[in-house]
Design a protein around this motif. Sequence first.
Motif: not given
Length: 534
Positions: A25-30, A41-42, A50-59, A61-66
């Motif tokens: 479970w990841r709170p922001t993705v959830s 918009r988020l 942690h900018r690079n790791a956050a960009e993975v999270l952004v990707g 989110i794009g998969t779950v909610a394009p």
Amino acid sequence: MKRVVIGLYGTTLDGGLGRRRWQRWRPTVSLFQHEDMMIDRLELLVSEDHRNAAEVLVGDIGTVAPETKVNLHTMTFRDPWDFEEVFSNLMQFAQQYPFNQDQEEYLIHITTGTHVAQICLFLLTEARYFPANLIQSSPMRKEKGPGYYKIIDLDLSKYDSIASRFAKEQEEGAAFLKSGIETRNARFNQMIDQIEKVAIRSKSPILLMGPTGAGKSHLAKRIFQLKKMRRQITGHFVEVNCATLRGDAAMSTLFGHVRGAFTGAITDRPGLLRGAHNGVIFLDEVGELGPDEQAMLLRALEDKTFMPVGSDREVHSDFQLIAGTNRNLWEKVHSGDFREDLLARMNLWTYKLPSLAERPEDLEPNLRYELERFAREHGRITTFNKEAYQRFLTFATGPKGKWSANFRDLNAAVTRMATLSGGNRINEEIVGEEIGRLRGQWERPEKADKTLVRYFDKEALADIDLFDRAQLAKVLEICETARSLAEAGRILFAASRAKKASSNDSDRLRKYLMKFGLKASDIVGQGNREAPAD
């Protein structure tokens, strides 16, 4: 309305690079995995490390909610557990972010980030720096899935036990209302402290009383600006002097009109009350409103609706009223010139601004403020030399400093002196000239002097004692209305002549007038003589 979520990247809960990240479970993705939670918009706040790791999270989110747009905002947190640093950075973001409450609703995600960050987000939202509700997410206990979320409405009335207002914040608000002037008058400062609390906690009418030039209009604007800064309102500040409103123009100006409502109404006009929707309207000299305008204003205050002139359809305006007056409205109620129910509606928060002469200890800080304002407006810094400064302050704070027009007088005096200073330095000569100008401006002839000036010039009158002025003025008034010197004498000396067998009142009066260089023949009967016929 579009929905916007603002949150922090959670370095522990949101992170992960391998496929196994999808199994936990990841709170922001959830937030984007709930079918009933559509997010447009988020705004994701992340530290530089942690900018690079956050960009993975952004990707992800794009998969779950394009359909959701994600904006990354890099923030500098040298120590994410330093309360002062985290609070300052988050407040700066809130103050600079272009919120649009008319078209967007905002949610602050408080599940991620350190406990310090979560507390700061709560406080900033409660204080309305973030005009939003809170959203909190949590995982399922046993089953896999997006978990749960809860939207928290920070209605202050529900959280009376949470006192999260800081003394520093209140002090800053009070200082803002005083334009940063370090006023020293205790009663004035106490009044401003209370106005600061009322301004950010209430939308009820505020009534500002006080003499002309005491700063009612300026204070009303600062109240509006403070509410705007705290995101209490989104509308405009509208100001009108009610003394300038007359007849059909008054109703039309305040409440608007429709085309053809009266001669000359060739187009619709919204009116000032509609222009103040979601904002503040300042009605200066509110006591000058006519009875029809008073009735309409009462309805608008109570129902937030009113009828434009010539219209058969009500309009709505959610405005806050600040009213100003230099009159005693209670006396106007007793005389039938002001509605008692309207005054009762406006009289919830009433403050009487003292005159400048009643606050002599505040003259010096206000003098400095006026010099700073002159510098801003004219691009030229002007100061006093030491002797000139002391001389002006002594006069300004002494009994001869009338300040009848209050801050308008002070502003005009500083403007004149600063303009005349050749080398950006106000000297004693300039101060002396200004003091003479102000004293002449504030002179108000007494009733006795109004009689005496018909017989004495200014210099001669200055040589007569105040005691003698009062007595001589009364003598002259009686002489002017008497038909003869003897009649005037009988009136003036009635008590003393009753105790004597005989007297010569005329001679006694003649000698009295001669003492001041006056001839009885030039005075007696002047008030009874008719003007010559044409």
